[in-house]
Design a protein around this motif. Sequence first.
Motif, PDB file in Angstrom:
ATOM      1  N   GLU A 114      75.141  73.624  41.465  1.00  0.00           N
ATOM      2  CA  GLU A 114      74.643  73.803  40.094  1.00  0.00           C
ATOM      3  C   GLU A 114      74.217  72.466  39.490  1.00  0.00           C
ATOM      4  O   GLU A 114      73.156  72.361  38.863  1.00  0.00           O
ATOM      5  CB  GLU A 114      75.726  74.428  39.200  1.00  0.00           C
ATOM      6  N   GLN A 115      75.043  71.458  39.686  1.00  0.00           N
ATOM      7  CA  GLN A 115      74.720  70.137  39.138  1.00  0.00           C
ATOM      8  C   GLN A 115      73.506  69.519  39.838  1.00  0.00           C
ATOM      9  O   GLN A 115      72.688  68.859  39.194  1.00  0.00           O
ATOM     10  CB  GLN A 115      75.931  69.202  39.247  1.00  0.00           C
ATOM     11  N   ALA A 116      73.379  69.746  41.135  1.00  0.00           N
ATOM     12  CA  ALA A 116      72.212  69.243  41.872  1.00  0.00           C
ATOM     13  C   ALA A 116      70.934  69.861  41.307  1.00  0.00           C
ATOM     14  O   ALA A 116      69.924  69.182  41.134  1.00  0.00           O
ATOM     15  CB  ALA A 116      72.351  69.541  43.356  1.00  0.00           C
ATOM     16  N   GLU A 117      70.988  71.150  40.993  1.00  0.00           N
ATOM     17  CA  GLU A 117      69.828  71.832  40.394  1.00  0.00           C
ATOM     18  C   GLU A 117      69.476  71.230  39.043  1.00  0.00           C
ATOM     19  O   GLU A 117      68.307  71.159  38.678  1.00  0.00           O
ATOM     20  CB  GLU A 117      70.109  73.325  40.229  1.00  0.00           C
ATOM     21  N   LYS A 118      70.481  70.789  38.297  1.00  0.00           N
ATOM     22  CA  LYS A 118      70.273  70.218  36.964  1.00  0.00           C
ATOM     23  C   LYS A 118      69.979  68.720  37.012  1.00  0.00           C
ATOM     24  O   LYS A 118      69.783  68.092  35.984  1.00  0.00           O
ATOM     25  CB  LYS A 118      71.519  70.425  36.097  1.00  0.00           C
ATOM     26  N   GLY A 119      69.990  68.143  38.196  1.00  0.00           N
ATOM     27  CA  GLY A 119      69.784  66.696  38.306  1.00  0.00           C
ATOM     28  C   GLY A 119      71.004  65.884  37.874  1.00  0.00           C
ATOM     29  O   GLY A 119      70.888  64.736  37.493  1.00  0.00           O
ATOM     30  N   TRP A 120      72.175  66.487  37.919  1.00  0.00           N
ATOM     31  CA  TRP A 120      73.436  65.847  37.547  1.00  0.00           C
ATOM     32  C   TRP A 120      73.383  65.276  36.136  1.00  0.00           C
ATOM     33  O   TRP A 120      73.855  64.179  35.870  1.00  0.00           O
ATOM     34  CB  TRP A 120      73.836  64.780  38.576  1.00  0.00           C
ATOM     35  N   ARG A 121      72.810  66.016  35.212  1.00  0.00           N
ATOM     36  CA  ARG A 121      72.779  65.595  33.795  1.00  0.00           C
ATOM     37  C   ARG A 121      73.900  66.230  33.039  1.00  0.00           C
ATOM     38  O   ARG A 121      74.384  67.251  33.309  1.00  0.00           O
ATOM     39  CB  ARG A 121      71.453  65.996  33.148  1.00  0.00           C
ATOM     40  N   ILE A 178      80.556  60.021  41.810  1.00  0.00           N
ATOM     41  CA  ILE A 178      80.337  60.045  40.367  1.00  0.00           C
ATOM     42  C   ILE A 178      78.869  60.339  40.056  1.00  0.00           C
ATOM     43  O   ILE A 178      77.975  59.775  40.674  1.00  0.00           O
ATOM     44  CB  ILE A 178      80.808  58.737  39.696  1.00  0.00           C
ATOM     45  N   ASN A 179      78.650  61.281  39.160  1.00  0.00           N
ATOM     46  CA  ASN A 179      77.302  61.721  38.762  1.00  0.00           C
ATOM     47  C   ASN A 179      76.420  62.103  39.951  1.00  0.00           C
ATOM     48  O   ASN A 179      75.211  61.898  39.918  1.00  0.00           O
ATOM     49  CB  ASN A 179      76.620  60.656  37.907  1.00  0.00           C
ATOM     50  N   GLY A 196      72.561  56.914  50.403  1.00  0.00           N
ATOM     51  CA  GLY A 196      71.571  57.935  50.737  1.00  0.00           C
ATOM     52  C   GLY A 196      72.159  59.325  50.873  1.00  0.00           C
ATOM     53  O   GLY A 196      71.465  60.323  50.705  1.00  0.00           O
ATOM     54  N   LYS A 197      73.419  59.407  51.204  1.00  0.00           N
ATOM     55  CA  LYS A 197      74.071  60.711  51.381  1.00  0.00           C
ATOM     56  C   LYS A 197      74.788  61.096  50.096  1.00  0.00           C
ATOM     57  O   LYS A 197      76.001  61.226  50.044  1.00  0.00           O
ATOM     58  CB  LYS A 197      75.013  60.681  52.574  1.00  0.00           C
ATOM     59  N   ASN A 198      73.988  61.301  49.071  1.00  0.00           N
ATOM     60  CA  ASN A 198      74.532  61.645  47.771  1.00  0.00           C
ATOM     61  C   ASN A 198      74.439  63.151  47.540  1.00  0.00           C
ATOM     62  O   ASN A 198      74.105  63.901  48.459  1.00  0.00           O
ATOM     63  CB  ASN A 198      73.811  60.854  46.679  1.00  0.00           C
ATOM     64  N   LEU A 199      74.735  63.579  46.355  1.00  0.00           N
ATOM     65  CA  LEU A 199      74.744  65.006  46.024  1.00  0.00           C
ATOM     66  C   LEU A 199      73.535  65.425  45.192  1.00  0.00           C
ATOM     67  O   LEU A 199      73.557  66.461  44.544  1.00  0.00           O
ATOM     68  CB  LEU A 199      76.046  65.361  45.293  1.00  0.00           C
ATOM     69  N   ASP A 221      93.436  82.262  39.252  1.00  0.00           N
ATOM     70  CA  ASP A 221      92.460  83.191  39.795  1.00  0.00           C
ATOM     71  C   ASP A 221      91.041  82.644  39.710  1.00  0.00           C
ATOM     72  O   ASP A 221      90.219  82.927  40.550  1.00  0.00           O
ATOM     73  CB  ASP A 221      92.540  84.544  39.089  1.00  0.00           C
ATOM     74  N   LYS A 222      90.730  81.882  38.670  1.00  0.00           N
ATOM     75  CA  LYS A 222      89.381  81.379  38.475  1.00  0.00           C
ATOM     76  C   LYS A 222      89.424  79.860  38.327  1.00  0.00           C
ATOM     77  O   LYS A 222      89.495  79.339  37.224  1.00  0.00           O
ATOM     78  CB  LYS A 222      88.746  82.030  37.260  1.00  0.00           C
ATOM     79  N   PRO A 223      89.366  79.139  39.453  1.00  0.00           N
ATOM     80  CA  PRO A 223      89.423  77.685  39.370  1.00  0.00           C
ATOM     81  C   PRO A 223      88.168  77.099  38.719  1.00  0.00           C
ATOM     82  O   PRO A 223      87.089  77.673  38.779  1.00  0.00           O
ATOM     83  CB  PRO A 223      89.549  77.244  40.824  1.00  0.00           C
ATOM     84  N   ASP A 224      88.324  75.956  38.103  1.00  0.00           N
ATOM     85  CA  ASP A 224      87.247  75.263  37.406  1.00  0.00           C
ATOM     86  C   ASP A 224      86.638  74.208  38.328  1.00  0.00           C
ATOM     87  O   ASP A 224      87.244  73.165  38.580  1.00  0.00           O
ATOM     88  CB  ASP A 224      87.823  74.620  36.145  1.00  0.00           C
ATOM     89  N   GLY A 225      85.432  74.474  38.817  1.00  0.00           N
ATOM     90  CA  GLY A 225      84.759  73.573  39.748  1.00  0.00           C
ATOM     91  C   GLY A 225      84.556  72.184  39.185  1.00  0.00           C
ATOM     92  O   GLY A 225      84.711  71.177  39.898  1.00  0.00           O
ATOM     93  N   ALA A 226      84.219  72.085  37.908  1.00  0.00           N
ATOM     94  CA  ALA A 226      84.007  70.781  37.272  1.00  0.00           C
ATOM     95  C   ALA A 226      85.300  69.968  37.260  1.00  0.00           C
ATOM     96  O   ALA A 226      85.298  68.762  37.550  1.00  0.00           O
ATOM     97  CB  ALA A 226      83.475  70.957  35.851  1.00  0.00           C
ATOM     98  N   GLN A 227      86.406  70.620  36.945  1.00  0.00           N
ATOM     99  CA  GLN A 227      87.700  69.938  36.911  1.00  0.00           C
ATOM    100  C   GLN A 227      88.112  69.493  38.313  1.00  0.00           C
ATOM    101  O   GLN A 227      88.579  68.370  38.506  1.00  0.00           O
ATOM    102  CB  GLN A 227      88.771  70.863  36.307  1.00  0.00           C
ATOM    103  N   ILE A 228      87.922  70.364  39.289  1.00  0.00           N
ATOM    104  CA  ILE A 228      88.266  70.025  40.677  1.00  0.00           C
ATOM    105  C   ILE A 228      87.428  68.837  41.137  1.00  0.00           C
ATOM    106  O   ILE A 228      87.931  67.908  41.755  1.00  0.00           O
ATOM    107  CB  ILE A 228      88.069  71.245  41.599  1.00  0.00           C
ATOM    108  N   PHE A 229      86.126  68.867  40.826  1.00  0.00           N
ATOM    109  CA  PHE A 229      85.233  67.764  41.188  1.00  0.00           C
ATOM    110  C   PHE A 229      85.712  66.472  40.542  1.00  0.00           C
ATOM    111  O   PHE A 229      85.775  65.424  41.191  1.00  0.00           O
ATOM    112  CB  PHE A 229      83.792  68.070  40.757  1.00  0.00           C
ATOM    113  N   SER A 230      86.062  66.529  39.281  1.00  0.00           N
ATOM    114  CA  SER A 230      86.513  65.354  38.547  1.00  0.00           C
ATOM    115  C   SER A 230      87.752  64.731  39.196  1.00  0.00           C
ATOM    116  O   SER A 230      87.846  63.510  39.331  1.00  0.00           O
ATOM    117  CB  SER A 230      86.808  65.748  37.105  1.00  0.00           C
TER     118      SER A 230
END
Length: 111
Positions: A104-111, A44-45, A53-56, A27-36
Amino acid sequence: MEKLVKLVLVTILLLISTVSLPAIAQDKPDGAQIFSVHCAGCHINGGNIIRRGKNLQKKALKKYGMDSLAAVQSIVTNGKNNMSAYKDRLRVEEIQAVASYVLEQAEKGWR
């Protein structure tokens, strides 16, 4: 006979709980796990090993009009150019989860 009925009821309850648990987990998939699993090979990162240039990163997402949930969901679903489509590999909920994670990661600068 009463013991047999109780045993059957307990067995049924155990089977129902076993079958229901994986459905709840989905019911609640994990976006981080799916991305990984599906995205990090090329992104990556938040980078892009195919087209740098077409990064995230937030700046690139904005430049290419990919800075909204709908836009990221669309490209994950349908793909574009070198980006593969995932509509046949991921459920809608998983696509939504990974799109949210990317933003979310883009907002955080992928840290």
